[in-house]
Design an enzyme around this catalytic site. Structure first.
Site, PDB file in Angstrom:
ATOM      1  N   GLY A  84       0.988  -1.305   0.069  1.00  0.00           N
ATOM      2  CA  GLY A  84      -0.061   0.035   0.082  1.00  0.00           C
ATOM      3  C   GLY A  84       0.757   1.174   0.183  1.00  0.00           C
ATOM      4  O   GLY A  84       0.338   2.437   0.033  1.00  0.00           O
ATOM      5  N   GLY A  87       8.248   1.672  -2.537  1.00  0.00           N
ATOM      6  CA  GLY A  87       9.461   1.821  -1.941  1.00  0.00           C
ATOM      7  C   GLY A  87      10.030   0.379  -1.304  1.00  0.00           C
ATOM      8  O   GLY A  87      11.309   0.325  -0.908  1.00  0.00           O
ATOM      9  N   LYS A  99      18.467   5.196   8.202  1.00  0.00           N
ATOM     10  CA  LYS A  99      19.643   6.008   8.167  1.00  0.00           C
ATOM     11  C   LYS A  99      19.217   7.351   8.496  1.00  0.00           C
ATOM     12  O   LYS A  99      19.846   8.269   9.223  1.00  0.00           O
ATOM     13  CB  LYS A  99      19.834   6.185   6.555  1.00  0.00           C
ATOM     14  CG  LYS A  99      20.413   5.043   5.765  1.00  0.00           C
ATOM     15  CD  LYS A  99      21.497   4.448   6.189  1.00  0.00           C
ATOM     16  CE  LYS A  99      21.627   3.159   5.707  1.00  0.00           C
ATOM     17  NZ  LYS A  99      20.506   1.905   6.279  1.00  0.00           N
ATOM     18  N   GLY A 229      23.340 -11.790  15.276  1.00  0.00           N
ATOM     19  CA  GLY A 229      23.856 -11.527  13.674  1.00  0.00           C
ATOM     20  C   GLY A 229      24.621 -10.215  13.870  1.00  0.00           C
ATOM     21  O   GLY A 229      24.314  -9.028  13.961  1.00  0.00           O
ATOM     22  N   MET A 368      22.017  -8.765  -1.992  1.00  0.00           N
ATOM     23  CA  MET A 368      20.393  -8.153  -1.486  1.00  0.00           C
ATOM     24  C   MET A 368      20.712  -6.892  -1.412  1.00  0.00           C
ATOM     25  O   MET A 368      20.544  -6.540  -0.284  1.00  0.00           O
ATOM     26  CB  MET A 368      19.917  -9.181  -0.502  1.00  0.00           C
ATOM     27  CG  MET A 368      19.545 -10.446  -1.098  1.00  0.00           C
ATOM     28  SD  MET A 368      18.874 -11.349   0.228  1.00  0.00           S
ATOM     29  CE  MET A 368      18.245 -12.853  -0.564  1.00  0.00           C
ATOM     30  N   LEU A 369      21.032  -5.905  -2.160  1.00  0.00           N
ATOM     31  CA  LEU A 369      21.205  -4.538  -2.032  1.00  0.00           C
ATOM     32  C   LEU A 369      20.111  -3.776  -2.945  1.00  0.00           C
ATOM     33  O   LEU A 369      19.851  -4.447  -4.139  1.00  0.00           O
ATOM     34  CB  LEU A 369      22.605  -4.172  -2.328  1.00  0.00           C
ATOM     35  CG  LEU A 369      23.432  -4.732  -1.570  1.00  0.00           C
ATOM     36  CD1 LEU A 369      25.062  -4.463  -2.044  1.00  0.00           C
ATOM     37  CD2 LEU A 369      23.789  -4.134  -0.010  1.00  0.00           C
ATOM     38  N   HIS A 494      42.274  20.161  -2.669  1.00  0.00           N
ATOM     39  CA  HIS A 494      42.652  19.745  -1.250  1.00  0.00           C
ATOM     40  C   HIS A 494      42.041  20.786  -0.450  1.00  0.00           C
ATOM     41  O   HIS A 494      41.945  22.016  -0.746  1.00  0.00           O
ATOM     42  CB  HIS A 494      44.202  19.989  -1.261  1.00  0.00           C
ATOM     43  CG  HIS A 494      44.939  20.003  -0.068  1.00  0.00           C
ATOM     44  ND1 HIS A 494      45.242  19.003   0.852  1.00  0.00           N
ATOM     45  CD2 HIS A 494      45.529  21.332   0.691  1.00  0.00           C
ATOM     46  CE1 HIS A 494      46.028  19.383   1.763  1.00  0.00           C
ATOM     47  NE2 HIS A 494      46.010  20.929   1.849  1.00  0.00           N
TER      48      HIS A 494
END
Length: 515
Positions: A84, A87, A99, A229, A368-369, A494
């Site tokens: 629904g 993304g 993030k 994990g 899996m990205l 730089h």
């Protein structure tokens, strides 16, 4: 006017409107062909209106990108998504919200620990967790609505519901608003992504035992968090709650964190996380998890067997990886081949063994990205359009968004050794980079691996500030088959963090200047 006369008049009108168009396509009406030919074209035209050229099942990064690209290439396209909200996992309960929380928690940590070192004094710093969650949701909602806008802009039909293939050219959709609908397509692309990998005997309730989804929406900061994990997701979510005040312990069955990472970088990364007070129990197996009390009690034992111990937590995050999501799609009934890992088998054009059915993203082999899935989606529909779509899986970057970030592309040193390739290694620490020192963020290094004879870059591994942004210089270089000398002789601004890549490249084929 008779019925026949009306029909002939309509055909005349059809020819006047469509004749030039079809002539350009090479299948148009020819005046000398007669009305029968024109009516045949009318029937074919009606069929094309009713049937999609491309139907995409799944609206995640791979699916929605494939749908938009297909529409841009002139295909009549429909995308089916059961959540629904477009993304997929990435936008709704993965990459984007994590993030947002990583950035928010980093800001809090910096304000509490780093600001005074820069002469910025704040009397008190507090966490407003509800406000943090609102900011996260705002980012997610805005981006989701943005994709819907892109669908409208590119004329992609969007159907909200769960799709199941009933033939190689038909998808039955249980609509979220009720009822069902059958969607027809000449080509059906499976882009259903992946799901959380479960562990035997552990029931995820998203309250005390959570997946990454639940870890993104905790109502309060747990005093003790155990992460099962030590992969990308586990370390990122452990970092979020560790910065906010949780005592974090990571339990990993293997002998190191992030097993896909270069060994040297991985060890250095673990030391930095330990300095941030994250604890690790490696070579450790979770035997059972008991959530019957007020907290959670874990029973552990060495991976190789041995005496059992217990570990208590307020919340346990199960982060043992992800598995392809193919359940309930009707693939077995249609004879679509699935490998032993649950992935859909495809050829170099993303085609399954059943004509008309294709697959991309997490449901097929490869990392899996989200960005890999996007590349799959674009290449897949380009190939359908007769173009030269292609994905180079050797140059798909990976990023761990902790602090410091860790990013890599290509082969690790261990992989190069296993292949028996003679190679050179060049390294440069951020401690010797002027920009990193000036912003007091100098943990980490850049490591470049290149073939000894040709100097062709085989892998680049970066741990340090903004590593996830810096890595793309290396991705581009490898995509074009560059040597380490090519990077070394490219002028870098730089002072910048990217100069560390230039110096590491100099160290690979010759010697660095500043170390």
């Amino acid at each position: 006017m008779s019925t026949r006369s009306k029909s002939l008049t309509f055909v005349h009108q059809l020819y006047r409107s469509c004749g030039p168009k079809y002539s350009q396509l090479g299948v148009g009406c020819r005046q000398e062909s007669g009305y029968g030919h024109c009516i045949g074209i009318l029937r074919r035209y009606s069929s094309e209106v009713e049937e999609n050229d491309v139907v995409v099942v799944g609206g995640g990064p791979g699916g929605y990108v494939a749908a938009i690209k297909a529409a841009q290439l002139g295909f009549k396209t429909t995308c089916i998504e059961k959540r629904g909200a477009l993304g997929g996992t990435c936008l709704n309960v993965g990459c984007i919200p994590s993030k947002a929380l990583l950035h928010s928690s980093h800001m809090f940590h910096e304000a509490k620990h780093a600001f005074p070192l820069h002469g910025v004094k704040i009397r008190s710093v507090e966490v407003d967790l509800p406000a943090m969650m609102v900011q996260k949701e705002k980012a997610v909602t805005g981006l989701t609505k943005g994709i819907e806008g892109l669908f409208k802009k590119n004329k992609v039909q969007y159907i909200k519901g769960a799709g199941k293939l009933v033939s190689s050219h038909e998808v039955s959709v249980d609509l979220l608003e009720g009822g069902s609908q059958t969607v027809k397509g000449k080509n059906i692309i499976i882009a259903t992504g992946s799901d959380v990998k479960s562990l035997p005997g552990i029931v995820i309730d998203e309250q005390k035992i959570v997946s990454s989804t639940g870890a993104l929406s905790l109502k309060e900061i747990p005093s003790k968090l155990v992460v099962i994990g030590a992969g990308y997701i586990g370390l990122e979510m452990g970092s979020v709650w560790g910065r906010l005040g949780s005592d974090v312990t990571v339990v990993e069955f293997g002998d190191g964190i992030v097993p896909s990472m270069d060994g040297e970088v991985r060890k250095s990364f673990q030391r930095i996380l330990e300095k941030q007070k994250m604890k690790f129990k490696l070579k450790t197996k979770v035997v059972s998890v008991d959530a019957s009390g007020s907290g959670v009690k874990l029973t552990l034992e060495p991976s190789a067997g041995g005496p059992q111990t217990t570990l208590e937590a307020d919340v346990v995050l199960v982060s043992a990886g992800r598995v392809p999501y193919t359940m309930g799609l009707g693939l077995e009934e249609l004879g679509v081949k699935i490998d032993k890992f649950g992935r859909i088998e495809v050829d170099e054009h993303f085609r399954t063994n059943v004509p008309g059915i294709l697959a991309i993203g997490d449901v097929i082999p490869g990392p899996m990205l989200a960005h890999k899935a996007e590349e799959d989606g674009v290449a897949c529909v380009e190939l359908l359009a007769g173009r030269a779509g292609h994905v180079n899986y050797d140059t798909v970057p990976g990023v761990v968004y902790t602090h410091p970030e860790v990013a890599s592309v290509g082969k690790t040193e261990e992989q190069v050794k296993a292949l028996g390739i003679a190679y050179n290694v060049g390294k440069f620490p951020f401690m010797a980079n002027s920009r990193a020192r000036s912003i007091d963020d100098a943990d980490g290094l850049v490591k470049i691996i290149a073939e000894k004879d040709s100097d062709k870059i085989l892998g680049v591994h970066i741990m340090g500030p903004s590593a996830g942004e810096i890595i793309h210089e290396a991705v581009l270089a490898m995509e074009y088959g560059a040597s380490s000398e090519d990077i070394a002789r490219t002028c870098h601004g730089h002072p910048t963090l990217s100069e560390a890549v230039k110096e590491a490249a100099m160290a690979t084929y010759d010697k660095p200047i500043h170390f």
